[in-house]
Design a protein around this motif. Sequence first.
Motif, PDB file in Angstrom:
ATOM      1  N   PHE A  50       0.820  -1.226   0.000  1.00  0.00           N
ATOM      2  CA  PHE A  50       0.000   0.000   0.000  1.00  0.00           C
ATOM      3  C   PHE A  50       0.851   1.271   0.000  1.00  0.00           C
ATOM      4  O   PHE A  50       0.331   2.368   0.154  1.00  0.00           O
ATOM      5  CB  PHE A  50      -0.939   0.003   1.219  1.00  0.00           C
ATOM      6  N   VAL A  51       2.170   1.090  -0.119  1.00  0.00           N
ATOM      7  CA  VAL A  51       3.053   2.262  -0.076  1.00  0.00           C
ATOM      8  C   VAL A  51       3.205   2.859  -1.471  1.00  0.00           C
ATOM      9  O   VAL A  51       3.442   2.147  -2.435  1.00  0.00           O
ATOM     10  CB  VAL A  51       4.440   1.870   0.499  1.00  0.00           C
ATOM     11  N   ASP A  52       3.058   4.164  -1.519  1.00  0.00           N
ATOM     12  CA  ASP A  52       3.226   4.865  -2.792  1.00  0.00           C
ATOM     13  C   ASP A  52       4.548   5.641  -2.716  1.00  0.00           C
ATOM     14  O   ASP A  52       4.641   6.693  -2.083  1.00  0.00           O
ATOM     15  CB  ASP A  52       2.037   5.820  -2.985  1.00  0.00           C
TER      16      ASP A  52
ATOM     17  N   LYS B 126     -18.015  -4.331   1.674  1.00  0.00           N
ATOM     18  CA  LYS B 126     -17.846  -5.471   2.591  1.00  0.00           C
ATOM     19  C   LYS B 126     -16.409  -5.499   3.133  1.00  0.00           C
ATOM     20  O   LYS B 126     -16.185  -5.824   4.297  1.00  0.00           O
ATOM     21  CB  LYS B 126     -18.156  -6.764   1.821  1.00  0.00           C
ATOM     22  N   LYS B 127     -15.480  -5.131   2.262  1.00  0.00           N
ATOM     23  CA  LYS B 127     -14.073  -5.124   2.676  1.00  0.00           C
ATOM     24  C   LYS B 127     -13.832  -4.149   3.831  1.00  0.00           C
ATOM     25  O   LYS B 127     -12.973  -4.367   4.672  1.00  0.00           O
ATOM     26  CB  LYS B 127     -13.165  -4.758   1.486  1.00  0.00           C
ATOM     27  N   LEU B 128     -14.598  -3.057   3.859  1.00  0.00           N
ATOM     28  CA  LEU B 128     -14.427  -2.067   4.932  1.00  0.00           C
ATOM     29  C   LEU B 128     -14.744  -2.650   6.299  1.00  0.00           C
ATOM     30  O   LEU B 128     -14.264  -2.167   7.320  1.00  0.00           O
ATOM     31  CB  LEU B 128     -15.338  -0.856   4.710  1.00  0.00           C
ATOM     32  N   GLU B 134      -5.458  -5.077   5.949  1.00  0.00           N
ATOM     33  CA  GLU B 134      -5.060  -4.988   4.535  1.00  0.00           C
ATOM     34  C   GLU B 134      -6.280  -5.101   3.610  1.00  0.00           C
ATOM     35  O   GLU B 134      -6.310  -4.491   2.530  1.00  0.00           O
ATOM     36  CB  GLU B 134      -3.987  -6.033   4.190  1.00  0.00           C
ATOM     37  N   VAL B 135      -7.285  -5.856   4.057  1.00  0.00           N
ATOM     38  CA  VAL B 135      -8.525  -5.967   3.261  1.00  0.00           C
ATOM     39  C   VAL B 135      -9.258  -4.622   3.307  1.00  0.00           C
ATOM     40  O   VAL B 135      -9.764  -4.126   2.291  1.00  0.00           O
ATOM     41  CB  VAL B 135      -9.408  -7.122   3.795  1.00  0.00           C
ATOM     42  N   LYS B 136      -9.288  -4.040   4.524  1.00  0.00           N
ATOM     43  CA  LYS B 136      -9.912  -2.717   4.681  1.00  0.00           C
ATOM     44  C   LYS B 136      -9.255  -1.711   3.751  1.00  0.00           C
ATOM     45  O   LYS B 136      -9.932  -0.930   3.068  1.00  0.00           O
ATOM     46  CB  LYS B 136      -9.712  -2.246   6.127  1.00  0.00           C
TER      47      LYS B 136
END
Lengths: 477, 277
Positions: A50-52, B126-128, B134-136
């Motif tokens: 998730f790192v940009d 749903k992921k939230l 990591e899914v969130k």
Amino acid sequence: MSFFNSETIWFLDVYILLILGYAILIMSSYLILAYLSTKALRSYLKKNSFVDYEVLLTSEFAPKLSLIAPAYNEGFTIEENVKSLLSLNYNNYEVIVVNDGSKDNSMEILINTYNLVLKELRFDSKIETKKVRGIYISKNTAFKKLIVVDKENGGKADALNVGLNIAQNPYVVCIDVDCILDKDSLLKLAKPFLESHGKRIIATGGVVRIANQCVIRNGRLVEVNIPDVMLPRIQVLEYLRAFLLGRMAWGRLDGLLLISGAFGAFDKEIALLSGGYNTKTVGEDMELVVRMRRYMVENKLPYSVSYIPDPLCWTEAPEDFKIFKKQRSRWMRGTIETLAIHKKMFLNPKYKLLGLISIPYWTFFEFLAPAIEFTGLIITLLFMLFGFIHWHFFLLLVLFVYTFAVFFSVIALFSEEFTYHKYPKQTDFFKLLLAAFIEPIYFHPLTVYAALVGYKEKIMGTKGWGEMTRKGFTKKE
Amino acid sequence: MSIWEQYKNSDWAEPFLMGSVFLFAGISVVLYLLIIKSRNRKIKQEKLRNEYEQIIVELMYSVVFMDAPFSSVKDDPNYVMFLKNAYFREVLSESVINLHKNYDGVYALKLEQFYKESELIKSSLKKLKSHKWEVKCKGITELAEMNITDASEKMISISKSKNKVLKITAINASIRLEGVKGIIHLTEHAYPIDDWTQLNIINAFKKHDIGDTQGVEYLLESKNTTVVALALKLIKELKLTQKLHHVKLLTERAPNTLIQYEAQSVLKALTVNLTNE
């Protein structure tokens, strides 16, 4: 054993018990480190997805870096290597190439290729070094990041110290000029310096991998291959084990003592306050990290050393035994010298994890292991000579050690498979698997022998690096 | 029996060594099989992905460029089977989101419409709710990319999380959806915000081209000095000369010398900018 008295038998029993205990301890420590590494690696990769890194690329607030690349007789490759250093994905950086009194035409090539002119550059010599003959910058604005320093020969550590004196930026990245860097390597190396939580990040290090037989184009690695020659091939496996299963765990525990001299970043202020690189040791990379850490502890300054598991730097491994022996004996000398310089830290609770675990680990399992193995070999030979060997038990013991070695290599392959997956070709995977079976009987004895040579050289007072000729990367077009 | 006596009585040695050998060999074989299985799965998935991507290209073409409504696509026998397949929907979701990154205006709106009608939005929402951060994060990124402003309240609340990666992702999403409103709660933030998080916030403003910066000045009033530092960096990087007055006030009542120095430096940089303009 009838002609041994009871005291001798008791002594032998104790010896065997201690050796068994040592073996179990070293194997358990490997497994514990592997477990911690795998956990840390998973967590890192999850976060990293998730790192940009573009954030650093576009910001004026990105840490300002000075790359220091010492060069000695690199005329053959220096033009391309410097070009690749100047084209890394980063904005706030300068490249300082320190020509350490090369006897070849390195300086001439640099002057002509990069249109260099002498420049009066004032700098504060915080660290004593050999004489600087001249500082050059380019007339061509395309190379405005480049500074070339010409100095008298003083060794790698001395050249790095000149770089530290000249560097304008708060962070220095020390590299081997002949290494192939990943295009995003600086972005990844710089990020931890921005993430301190009340702790000062004094150094960050990345993973070094073997580039023999990989395809290099314009100073960039474009295709990863496994070497056909067995010696470098096993080193691929060895580096995987060391970096993926060892250093990652030490990084997680914040007990890392070594950041590879091939590629590491340091907080310049702390490096200077600690006295810079030690020119009297051949293990200057490890010694600097230990000294910087020691400085922080002794001055009660909260700090941390960060470690990035991404493969950021690719280097050439020795392909013949003569050069391999030189490299490994030098590594052993460097370890002995660093541990000797910082013996005060050994089992000293003042240095916490460093004094109680890291330094003792290096002492017992890195410095003493070859000596213990060699002693074991001599005693086994004596037992054979006197006919004391219980062959069934002996063979079981050999099998025990062998299967553990293969098992540990398979863990490294497993870890690589589920993380970076840099060797996707089936043939490459099987080559590495084969190397895992051969390593304990071919490569490991060589490393022990080279380490023993290192002991001998240390006792004889050998100094310096010795000539390290390199073959150069294979460039498949 | 003492350890020494047990050791002397070496009955344990052979079973111990044999057991260890079998254990090491056994685990090695299992790991080897797992590697092979993983490689096979990757090859299979790659094949399947390529196949799905070809279908998705056709589907997207008819939805985005041929103006085919989703209701017709849904009943199309060519797609009906695939739309029920979880992996297909995953690849579809990725494709729609990636495509959205490259389009503006009417095409982007069509993709957003498709994302809602095809109920891909449901899996993002749903992921939230997932327990895995990591899914969130994935859900947040998807919803932000597709401009689902209804989810912004939830994102702002997630941005208060202690997990740094989740926090950064949620703040970025909030900035995209709500602009300055997405970070105004940081004024009350109790913990230090490190430089990496600050740089991400600044980058989000630049990347999403947030024009309305009304309210950034409130961050200068925070008791959290890292929030004040963030506001100063934002003002400097975005060249918000209209906030000069607030920066000037800060130089007079800065909570510490470092902030005062930074404020003065921003003031100087912006004044030079203003003069040049």
